[in-house]
Design a protein around this motif. Structure first.
Motif, short mmCIF file in Angstrom:
data_model
loop_
_atom_site.label_atom_id
_atom_site.label_comp_id
_atom_site.label_asym_id
_atom_site.label_seq_id
_atom_site.Cartn_x
_atom_site.Cartn_y
_atom_site.Cartn_z
N LEU A 101 0.74 -1.19 0.26
CA LEU A 101 -0.14 0.12 0.03
C LEU A 101 0.83 1.12 -0.15
O LEU A 101 0.62 2.14 -0.80
CB LEU A 101 -0.91 -0.02 1.19
N SER A 102 1.95 1.53 0.81
CA SER A 102 2.78 2.77 1.07
C SER A 102 3.33 2.84 -0.11
O SER A 102 3.48 3.90 -0.82
CB SER A 102 3.52 2.46 2.14
N PRO A 103 4.16 1.64 -0.96
CA PRO A 103 4.66 2.14 -2.27
C PRO A 103 3.95 2.76 -3.19
O PRO A 103 4.12 3.56 -3.90
CB PRO A 103 5.35 0.91 -2.27
N MET A 104 2.53 2.23 -3.24
CA MET A 104 1.69 2.86 -4.34
C MET A 104 1.00 4.17 -3.99
O MET A 104 0.90 5.10 -4.80
CB MET A 104 0.57 1.80 -4.51
N ARG A 105 1.15 4.41 -2.67
CA ARG A 105 0.86 5.85 -2.34
C ARG A 105 1.71 6.76 -2.61
O ARG A 105 1.48 7.93 -3.28
CB ARG A 105 0.46 6.06 -0.74
N ALA A 106 3.07 6.54 -2.44
CA ALA A 106 4.09 7.33 -2.96
C ALA A 106 4.13 7.45 -4.26
O ALA A 106 4.36 8.58 -4.91
CB ALA A 106 5.48 6.70 -2.13
N ILE A 107 4.08 6.35 -5.06
CA ILE A 107 3.89 6.51 -6.48
C ILE A 107 2.84 7.28 -7.01
O ILE A 107 3.11 8.14 -7.70
CB ILE A 107 3.97 5.10 -6.95
N GLU A 108 1.79 7.12 -6.56
CA GLU A 108 0.46 8.09 -6.94
C GLU A 108 0.79 9.31 -6.67
O GLU A 108 0.61 10.29 -7.43
CB GLU A 108 -0.59 7.36 -6.17
N SER A 127 2.85 -10.17 -0.20
CA SER A 127 2.63 -8.54 -0.02
C SER A 127 3.25 -8.08 -1.46
O SER A 127 3.04 -6.95 -2.04
CB SER A 127 3.44 -8.17 1.12
N LYS A 128 4.39 -8.80 -1.78
CA LYS A 128 5.13 -8.61 -2.86
C LYS A 128 4.05 -8.76 -4.45
O LYS A 128 4.26 -8.02 -5.40
CB LYS A 128 6.27 -9.14 -3.36
N ALA A 129 3.35 -9.89 -4.28
CA ALA A 129 2.34 -10.09 -5.35
C ALA A 129 1.55 -8.98 -5.32
O ALA A 129 0.83 -8.66 -6.45
CB ALA A 129 2.01 -11.42 -5.16
N ALA A 130 1.00 -8.72 -4.05
CA ALA A 130 0.04 -7.55 -4.25
C ALA A 130 0.63 -6.14 -4.78
O ALA A 130 -0.10 -5.58 -5.59
CB ALA A 130 -0.49 -7.13 -2.79
N LEU A 131 1.78 -5.92 -4.54
CA LEU A 131 2.64 -4.81 -4.97
C LEU A 131 2.63 -4.83 -6.52
O LEU A 131 2.28 -3.88 -7.19
CB LEU A 131 4.03 -4.62 -4.47
N ASN A 132 2.97 -6.03 -7.03
CA ASN A 132 2.76 -6.12 -8.46
C ASN A 132 1.70 -6.20 -8.87
O ASN A 132 1.52 -5.55 -10.32
CB ASN A 132 3.26 -7.79 -8.90
N MET A 133 0.62 -6.71 -8.52
CA MET A 133 -0.79 -6.44 -8.98
C MET A 133 -1.27 -4.96 -9.13
O MET A 133 -1.67 -4.20 -10.19
CB MET A 133 -1.94 -7.07 -8.23
N PHE A 134 -0.89 -4.04 -8.00
CA PHE A 134 -1.02 -2.81 -7.88
C PHE A 134 -0.45 -1.93 -8.95
O PHE A 134 -0.95 -1.01 -9.56
CB PHE A 134 -1.04 -2.27 -6.43
N MET A 135 0.99 -2.41 -9.18
CA MET A 135 1.70 -1.56 -10.17
C MET A 135 1.11 -1.81 -11.62
O MET A 135 0.98 -1.16 -12.31
CB MET A 135 3.03 -2.24 -10.15
N PHE A 147 -1.81 0.37 -11.89
CA PHE A 147 -1.30 1.81 -12.02
C PHE A 147 -0.75 1.78 -13.54
O PHE A 147 -1.20 3.07 -14.08
CB PHE A 147 -0.09 2.06 -11.18
N ALA A 148 -0.22 1.01 -14.11
CA ALA A 148 0.24 1.06 -15.51
C ALA A 148 -0.93 1.14 -16.40
O ALA A 148 -0.67 1.76 -17.60
CB ALA A 148 1.48 -0.03 -15.78
N ALA A 149 -1.85 0.40 -16.22
CA ALA A 149 -3.01 0.28 -16.87
C ALA A 149 -3.66 1.60 -17.24
O ALA A 149 -4.49 1.68 -18.09
CB ALA A 149 -3.87 -0.86 -16.59
N ARG A 150 -3.69 2.39 -16.14
CA ARG A 150 -4.35 3.79 -16.12
C ARG A 150 -3.45 4.76 -16.87
O ARG A 150 -3.74 6.04 -16.99
CB ARG A 150 -4.53 4.21 -14.64
N GLU A 151 -2.18 4.37 -17.35
CA GLU A 151 -1.27 5.38 -17.82
C GLU A 151 -1.82 5.99 -19.11
O GLU A 151 -2.35 5.29 -19.98
CB GLU A 151 -0.05 4.84 -18.00
N ALA A 152 -1.47 7.26 -19.50
CA ALA A 152 -1.73 7.80 -20.85
C ALA A 152 -0.87 6.87 -21.82
O ALA A 152 0.12 6.36 -21.70
CB ALA A 152 -1.44 9.02 -20.85
N VAL A 153 -1.50 7.05 -23.09
CA VAL A 153 -0.61 6.49 -24.15
C VAL A 153 0.22 7.61 -24.92
O VAL A 153 -0.47 8.67 -25.04
CB VAL A 153 -1.82 6.00 -25.09
N PRO A 154 1.29 7.49 -25.00
CA PRO A 154 2.22 6.36 -24.84
C PRO A 154 2.45 6.34 -23.29
O PRO A 154 2.59 7.35 -22.68
CB PRO A 154 3.46 6.49 -25.77
N PRO A 155 2.53 5.14 -22.70
CA PRO A 155 2.96 5.03 -21.13
C PRO A 155 4.47 5.06 -21.06
O PRO A 155 5.24 5.09 -21.89
CB PRO A 155 2.66 3.44 -21.06
#
Length: 238
Positions: A120-127, A163-171, A174-182
C-alpha cells in the motif's frame, strides 16, 4: 573567442528508502554513474546515506520520510514541487518477525504491517509523486522473485510473498491507467541477497546484484510500459 561547452544537468533519481542496504547501494551506484540522487531516510539518526552525501557534496540530497505516514508523503510532494525526477524508485520492504509463519497463523496486526509497508505505502508514494516524472522517465519499485505467483512452488515466507504479489498487481493497475504512450516502469527482483532481510545464508552479495540492477533500470528507460525483471534483466513470470 571560444565558448565553453554547455554542460547538461545531471539526471535525478529519487529513491525512497535509501538509508542502508539495497537502497543505499543503489544511491551510491547512481552517483558513480553521474546522477544526482535524492534519497529518503526515516527519523533523525545518521545513516550510510549521510556518509554518501558528505562524500559527494551537491550530488546527494536527503529527505526524511516514513512511507507509512500519508501526511509525510503529502508534505514531501509539496517540498518537491517544481522538481523533475528522471527516475522514481521505491525501495520499501519488511517481512514477518517469524519468517515462515503460515498465513493462517499470522496475527492480523502483523499481516497489516507487512502489507501496508510492502504494497500500500509504495503505491501511495508513486501515486503522489508520479506527476514529477516526465514522459521519458521511469517509475520503479523493488519487488521480489518471491512475488511471482507462477514461480511459487514451495510456499514459505507466505505473508512476504503475498505482499510482493500485491505490489505487482497494484503496479499493473497503475500502469493500465497510464496515458498513451506509457512511461517506462519496472518491478525489480534483486535476487536473494545477504542483507538484514535476506539473511546470512543468501547466495548473493549486494555487490553481485545492485550494479547489475542499476544497469537494467538504465536500459529499461528505452522501453515504455511495465516489466517485471530480475537483476540481470531477465523477465520474471507474473
Amino acid at each position: 573567442m571560444s565558448l565553453s561547452p554547455v554542460t547538461a544537468p545531471s539526471p535525478t533519481i529519487f529513491i525512497i528508502g535509501a538509508s542502508r542496504g539495497l537502497g543505499h547501494a543503489m544511491a551510491a551506484e547512481f552517483v558513480t554513474k553521474g546522477w544526482h540522487v535524492i534519497g529518503t531516510v526515516r527519523g533523525g539518526a545518521r545513516t550510510l546515506l549521510h556518509d554518501l552525501a558528505d562524500e559527494n557534496e551537491r550530488r546527494v540530497e536527503i529527505e526524511t520520510l516514513d512511507i507509512n505516514e500519508p501526511g509525510q508523503i503529502a508534505a514531501l510532494r509539496t517540498r518537491l514541487s517544481g522538481r523533475v525526477l528522471d527516475m522514481l524508485f521505491v525501495n520499501a520492504g519488511t517481512t514477518t518477525h517469524e519468517e515462515h509463519v503460515r498465513i493462517g497463523e499470522v496475527s492480523t496486526e502483523e499481516f497489516v504491517r507487512v502489507m501496508v509497508t510492502n504494497a500500500l505505502s509504495p503505491m501511495r508514494a508513486i501515486e503522489a509523486l508520479q506527476d514529477l516524472v516526465p514522459a521519458d522517465g521511469l517509475i520503479g519499485a523493488m519487488s521480489s522473485g518471491q512475488g511471482s505467483v507462477a514461480n511459487n512452488v514451495k510456499g514459505l515466507r507466505e505473508v512476504y510473498r503475498g505482499s510482493k504479489a500485491a505490489l505487482n498487481m497494484f503496479m499493473r493497475s497503475f500502469a493500465a491507467r497510464e496515458a498513451v504512450p506509457p512511461r517506462a516502469m519496472a518491478l525489480m527482483a534483486p535476487g536473494w541477497i545477504r542483507t538484514e532481510l535476506g539473511g546470512a545464508s543468501a547466495p548473493l552479495s549486494i555487490g553481485d546484484s545492485i550494479p547489475n540492477l542499476v544497469n537494467v533500470l538504465l536500459a529499461k528507460r528505452e522501453r515504455p510500459g511495465l516489466e517485471y525483471l530480475d537483476y540481470l534483466g531477465r523477465t520474471v513470470p507474473w
